[in-house]
Write a protein that holds these residues in place. Structure first.
Motif, PDB file in Angstrom:
ATOM      1  N   ILE A 134      35.919  47.022  40.657  1.00  0.00           N
ATOM      2  CA  ILE A 134      36.377  46.228  41.793  1.00  0.00           C
ATOM      3  C   ILE A 134      35.690  46.775  43.041  1.00  0.00           C
ATOM      4  CG2 ILE A 134      38.370  45.534  43.167  1.00  0.00           C
ATOM      5  CD1 ILE A 134      40.043  46.025  40.586  1.00  0.00           C
ATOM      6  N   VAL A 135      35.062  45.890  43.778  1.00  0.00           N
ATOM      7  CA  VAL A 135      34.310  46.289  44.964  1.00  0.00           C
ATOM      8  C   VAL A 135      35.086  45.860  46.200  1.00  0.00           C
ATOM      9  CG1 VAL A 135      32.115  46.149  46.183  1.00  0.00           C
ATOM     10  CG2 VAL A 135      32.168  45.995  43.674  1.00  0.00           C
ATOM     11  N   GLY A 136      35.577  46.840  46.968  1.00  0.00           N
ATOM     12  CA  GLY A 136      36.311  46.543  48.183  1.00  0.00           C
ATOM     13  C   GLY A 136      37.734  47.044  48.125  1.00  0.00           C
ATOM     14  N   THR A 137      38.189  47.620  49.229  1.00  0.00           N
ATOM     15  CA  THR A 137      39.538  48.192  49.261  1.00  0.00           C
ATOM     16  C   THR A 137      40.375  47.618  50.395  1.00  0.00           C
ATOM     17  OG1 THR A 137      38.547  50.092  50.413  1.00  0.00           O
ATOM     18  CG2 THR A 137      39.059  50.355  48.075  1.00  0.00           C
ATOM     19  N   GLY A 138      40.114  46.346  50.737  1.00  0.00           N
ATOM     20  CA  GLY A 138      41.041  45.653  51.611  1.00  0.00           C
ATOM     21  C   GLY A 138      42.295  45.313  50.816  1.00  0.00           C
ATOM     22  N   GLN A 139      43.136  44.479  51.380  1.00  0.00           N
ATOM     23  CA  GLN A 139      44.391  44.157  50.711  1.00  0.00           C
ATOM     24  C   GLN A 139      44.164  43.505  49.348  1.00  0.00           C
ATOM     25  OE1 GLN A 139      46.734  41.869  53.469  1.00  0.00           O
ATOM     26  NE2 GLN A 139      47.012  43.584  54.866  1.00  0.00           N
ATOM     27  N   SER A 140      43.171  42.630  49.250  1.00  0.00           N
ATOM     28  CA  SER A 140      42.904  41.974  47.968  1.00  0.00           C
ATOM     29  C   SER A 140      42.427  42.982  46.932  1.00  0.00           C
ATOM     30  CB  SER A 140      41.862  40.869  48.140  1.00  0.00           C
ATOM     31  OG  SER A 140      42.334  39.844  48.983  1.00  0.00           O
ATOM     32  N   GLY A 141      41.461  43.818  47.314  1.00  0.00           N
ATOM     33  CA  GLY A 141      40.878  44.754  46.361  1.00  0.00           C
ATOM     34  C   GLY A 141      41.889  45.702  45.752  1.00  0.00           C
ATOM     35  N   VAL A 142      42.739  46.304  46.585  1.00  0.00           N
ATOM     36  CA  VAL A 142      43.673  47.298  46.049  1.00  0.00           C
ATOM     37  C   VAL A 142      44.780  46.636  45.243  1.00  0.00           C
ATOM     38  CG1 VAL A 142      43.175  48.979  47.861  1.00  0.00           C
ATOM     39  CG2 VAL A 142      45.085  47.385  48.158  1.00  0.00           C
ATOM     40  N   GLN A 143      45.180  45.415  45.608  1.00  0.00           N
ATOM     41  CA  GLN A 143      46.220  44.758  44.824  1.00  0.00           C
ATOM     42  C   GLN A 143      45.691  44.259  43.488  1.00  0.00           C
ATOM     43  OE1 GLN A 143      48.987  42.229  47.287  1.00  0.00           O
ATOM     44  NE2 GLN A 143      47.677  42.963  48.933  1.00  0.00           N
ATOM     45  N   ILE A 144      44.457  43.768  43.462  1.00  0.00           N
ATOM     46  CA  ILE A 144      43.851  43.383  42.188  1.00  0.00           C
ATOM     47  C   ILE A 144      43.607  44.622  41.333  1.00  0.00           C
ATOM     48  CG2 ILE A 144      41.770  42.399  41.152  1.00  0.00           C
ATOM     49  CD1 ILE A 144      41.658  40.473  43.560  1.00  0.00           C
ATOM     50  N   MET A 145      43.254  45.723  41.972  1.00  0.00           N
ATOM     51  CA  MET A 145      43.106  46.995  41.254  1.00  0.00           C
ATOM     52  C   MET A 145      44.392  47.335  40.502  1.00  0.00           C
ATOM     53  SD  MET A 145      44.410  50.341  41.807  1.00  0.00           S
ATOM     54  CE  MET A 145      44.592  50.524  43.573  1.00  0.00           C
ATOM     55  N   GLU A 146      45.523  47.257  41.194  1.00  0.00           N
ATOM     56  CA  GLU A 146      46.791  47.574  40.535  1.00  0.00           C
ATOM     57  C   GLU A 146      47.103  46.569  39.425  1.00  0.00           C
ATOM     58  OE1 GLU A 146      51.494  48.445  41.429  1.00  0.00           O
ATOM     59  OE2 GLU A 146      50.349  47.265  42.871  1.00  0.00           O
ATOM     60  N   ASP A 147      46.777  45.304  39.665  1.00  0.00           N
ATOM     61  CA  ASP A 147      47.008  44.271  38.659  1.00  0.00           C
ATOM     62  C   ASP A 147      46.277  44.614  37.360  1.00  0.00           C
ATOM     63  OD1 ASP A 147      48.483  41.884  38.350  1.00  0.00           O
ATOM     64  OD2 ASP A 147      46.677  40.656  38.537  1.00  0.00           O
ATOM     65  N   CYS A 148      45.031  45.060  37.489  1.00  0.00           N
ATOM     66  CA  CYS A 148      44.229  45.388  36.311  1.00  0.00           C
ATOM     67  C   CYS A 148      44.716  46.673  35.641  1.00  0.00           C
ATOM     68  CB  CYS A 148      42.758  45.494  36.696  1.00  0.00           C
ATOM     69  SG  CYS A 148      41.991  43.916  37.154  1.00  0.00           S
ATOM     70  N   ILE A 149      45.151  47.642  36.427  1.00  0.00           N
ATOM     71  CA  ILE A 149      45.701  48.867  35.844  1.00  0.00           C
ATOM     72  C   ILE A 149      46.952  48.558  35.047  1.00  0.00           C
ATOM     73  CG2 ILE A 149      46.944  50.989  36.468  1.00  0.00           C
ATOM     74  CD1 ILE A 149      44.817  51.520  38.565  1.00  0.00           C
ATOM     75  N   ARG A 150      47.802  47.687  35.562  1.00  0.00           N
ATOM     76  CA  ARG A 150      49.016  47.307  34.834  1.00  0.00           C
ATOM     77  C   ARG A 150      48.689  46.625  33.513  1.00  0.00           C
ATOM     78  NH1 ARG A 150      54.102  45.341  38.302  1.00  0.00           N
ATOM     79  NH2 ARG A 150      54.162  46.968  39.880  1.00  0.00           N
ATOM     80  N   ASP A 151      47.537  45.988  33.478  1.00  0.00           N
ATOM     81  CA  ASP A 151      47.106  45.324  32.248  1.00  0.00           C
ATOM     82  C   ASP A 151      46.513  46.300  31.242  1.00  0.00           C
ATOM     83  OD1 ASP A 151      46.657  42.702  30.889  1.00  0.00           O
ATOM     84  OD2 ASP A 151      44.541  43.269  31.064  1.00  0.00           O
ATOM     85  N   GLY A 152      46.435  47.574  31.614  1.00  0.00           N
ATOM     86  CA  GLY A 152      45.874  48.574  30.718  1.00  0.00           C
ATOM     87  C   GLY A 152      44.368  48.694  30.776  1.00  0.00           C
ATOM     88  N   ARG A 153      43.770  48.135  31.802  1.00  0.00           N
ATOM     89  CA  ARG A 153      42.318  48.191  31.932  1.00  0.00           C
ATOM     90  C   ARG A 153      41.860  49.561  32.415  1.00  0.00           C
ATOM     91  NH1 ARG A 153      39.222  43.270  30.862  1.00  0.00           N
ATOM     92  NH2 ARG A 153      40.843  41.700  30.508  1.00  0.00           N
ATOM     93  N   ASP A 154      40.632  49.888  32.063  1.00  0.00           N
ATOM     94  CA  ASP A 154      39.946  51.037  32.660  1.00  0.00           C
ATOM     95  C   ASP A 154      39.336  50.538  33.962  1.00  0.00           C
ATOM     96  OD1 ASP A 154      38.632  53.420  33.132  1.00  0.00           O
ATOM     97  OD2 ASP A 154      36.918  52.900  31.859  1.00  0.00           O
ATOM     98  N   VAL A 155      39.886  50.990  35.093  1.00  0.00           N
ATOM     99  CA  VAL A 155      39.527  50.406  36.384  1.00  0.00           C
ATOM    100  C   VAL A 155      38.695  51.378  37.207  1.00  0.00           C
ATOM    101  CG1 VAL A 155      40.395  49.353  38.502  1.00  0.00           C
ATOM    102  CG2 VAL A 155      41.633  49.019  36.358  1.00  0.00           C
ATOM    103  N   HIS A 156      37.621  50.846  37.773  1.00  0.00           N
ATOM    104  CA  HIS A 156      36.726  51.576  38.666  1.00  0.00           C
ATOM    105  C   HIS A 156      36.777  50.870  40.016  1.00  0.00           C
ATOM    106  CE1 HIS A 156      34.601  53.623  35.197  1.00  0.00           C
ATOM    107  NE2 HIS A 156      35.244  52.634  34.602  1.00  0.00           N
ATOM    108  N   LEU A 157      36.787  51.647  41.102  1.00  0.00           N
ATOM    109  CA  LEU A 157      36.953  51.072  42.425  1.00  0.00           C
ATOM    110  C   LEU A 157      35.918  51.634  43.387  1.00  0.00           C
ATOM    111  CD1 LEU A 157      38.800  49.236  44.233  1.00  0.00           C
ATOM    112  CD2 LEU A 157      40.109  51.306  44.763  1.00  0.00           C
ATOM    113  N   ALA A 158      35.134  50.728  44.003  1.00  0.00           N
ATOM    114  CA  ALA A 158      34.208  51.121  45.060  1.00  0.00           C
ATOM    115  C   ALA A 158      34.981  51.090  46.371  1.00  0.00           C
ATOM    116  CB  ALA A 158      33.015  50.171  45.117  1.00  0.00           C
ATOM    117  N   VAL A 159      35.171  52.252  46.970  1.00  0.00           N
ATOM    118  CA  VAL A 159      36.051  52.408  48.123  1.00  0.00           C
ATOM    119  C   VAL A 159      35.266  52.218  49.418  1.00  0.00           C
ATOM    120  CG1 VAL A 159      37.625  53.972  49.319  1.00  0.00           C
ATOM    121  CG2 VAL A 159      37.518  53.990  46.814  1.00  0.00           C
ATOM    122  N   GLY A 160      35.664  51.211  50.179  1.00  0.00           N
ATOM    123  CA  GLY A 160      35.047  50.956  51.468  1.00  0.00           C
ATOM    124  C   GLY A 160      35.829  51.602  52.600  1.00  0.00           C
TER     125      GLY A 160
END
Length: 421
Positions: free
Chosen positions: A176-202
């Motif tokens: 996930i590229v971006g850490t605005g409100q959308s990026g961090v909430q989608i990040m959590e959504d994917c973690i809850r799904d059991g995904r291996d999540v990588h985040l590019a922090v802006g």
């Protein structure tokens, strides 16, 4: 040629800003027509993911004469409405105000008319108007960097505007590229799904959620933070250019600490994404800086609240001092997505407005509209629903009532002056 239909005010955009303006104009006895290329409130209903909910509490939903709890009848002022409840609130507002709304009609051109007023060309014919209000917001075109085209076709790509849930992504890890409100909430959504999540922090700032016994936004409202105008802001350029603070309204509201997500959920963190080629991704070595800057913003808000509590002599519980739960020992600046098991990339780096259809000298060299509280130098041409039109709440539910009432009053004055001339 068919004679154009004439209307006092044309409003382009059928979101909450457009409907609020139409409602306030009617209170001045002024008719308007709203042109919406999709359906009313399209972005709320179609461009949000399934688990989306408000980041600001429900009490801030204050459309003109339609406040949550007072006029709408909501029962959870300190909760955070999910997507479907937001749509219900907006639909109820539309039913209450009943504007002249033309859905499925795209405005293709707005131009000044010789002798005053405007020509408004649409997919449903040509109109003329004494005034035009642009209420399209700033979310027309999803932003994707040019190097996204060099990403291997083996890696799926999707923008946050098209993301609905993790099930639409291929199996595997996600960047996930971006850490605005959308990026961090989608990040959590994917973690809850059991995904291996990588985040590019802006460079996005973050905010506390609950602090010293209350939601941070409650404290800031009482302290007058949201009533500061852009004219009185100590650093207006910073305010206008700053990404929204990230936090969440999910599960009753919580703050997002990326360090904590790394420790507790194995979230892989990188600096800002700098380049892509094939299956390789390059990052800037700014992860530690971006995390520290976000924390600095977080602590700054806490300090503002502390100062307000002390100034007013309020009895509020103390909070333990902030501690970093993790710091990066070293920063990965180049990874192979395929080797890391990443099969998809989600772009959450925002949108840009598109005003190419407006023919008027009201834009700066970067294409941004110039105005004061939405009123431009071209008589009758106005903007509404943009961030910091006047205050922090201008682009949000909190400030739209004040902005739409002000704009309607100015338009009424302009129309009266023109009629008298």
């Amino acid at each position: 040629m068919t004679r154009p239909q004439h209307i006092p005010v044309a409003i382009v955009g059928g979101g909450q800003a457009g409907l609020s303006t139409a409602h306030c104009l009617r209170q001045h006895g002024i008719d308007s027509v709203i042109f919406e290329r999709h359906r009313a409130f399209h972005s709320w209903k179609r461009n949000r993911w399934d688990s989306f909910c408000l980041v600001t509490p429900n009490w801030q939903c204050r459309l003109p004469d339609f406040h949550y709890g007072r006029d709408y009848g909501g029962t959870d002022p300190h909760g955070f409405m999910p997507k479907d409840e937001i749509a219900d609130y907006l639909d109820a507002f539309a039913e209450r105000v009943r504007p002249d709304l033309r859905e499925g009609v795209e405005v293709t051109r707005v131009a000044q008319r010789l002798g005053g007023g405007f020509v408004v060309e649409t997919s449903d014919g040509r109109w003329t108007a004494e005034a035009v209000v642009i209420a399209t917001g700033g979310y027309d075109k999803p932003i994707e960097p040019g190097f996204a085209q060099r990403l291997s076709p083996e890696i799926a790509q999707i923008h946050s505007a098209d993301y609905r849930n993790p099930g639409q992504l291929p199996e595997g890890g996600v960047l996930i590229v971006g850490t605005g409100q959308s990026g961090v909430q989608i990040m959590e959504d994917c973690i809850r799904d059991g995904r291996d999540v990588h985040l590019a922090v802006g460079p996005a700032p973050r905010s506390p959620r609950h602090y010293r016994g209350r939601d941070a936004t409650d404290w800031l409202y009482d302290a007058g933070h949201y009533s500061v105008t852009i004219d009185a802001h100590p650093d207006p350029e910073k305010a206008l250019g700053q990404t929204n603070h990230y936090m969440s309204g999910r599960d009753g509201g919580k703050e997002i600490d990326l360090r904590r997500f790394h420790v507790d959920h194995g979230l892989s963190l990188y600096g800002s994404l700098a380049d892509m080629d094939g299956t390789r991704a390059g990052f800037l070595p700014d992860l530690a800086k971006n995390l520290d800057d976000a924390d600095r913003s977080y602590l700054g808000i806490r300090e503002q609240i502390d100062a307000h509590i002390a100034r007013e002599g309020i009895d509020a519980p103390e909070e333990p001092p902030f501690e970093k739960v993790w710091e990066p020992a070293e920063e990965a600046t180049d990874i192979d997505l395929a080797e890391a098991g990443i099969t998809s990339v989600i772009w959450a780096i925002g949108f840009r407005p598109d005003y190419g259809w407006i023919e008027a000298d009201v834009f700066d060299p970067h294409g941004k509209p110039e105005y004061h509280r939405g009123v431009t130098a071209v008589p009758g041409l106005c903007f509404i629903g943009l961030g910091w039109l006047n205050t922090w709440g201008s682009g949000r539910f909190l400030g739209i009532e004040e902005d739409s009432r002000y704009l309607a009053a100015r338009i009424a004055e302009q129309l009266e002056a023109r009629a008298a001339s």
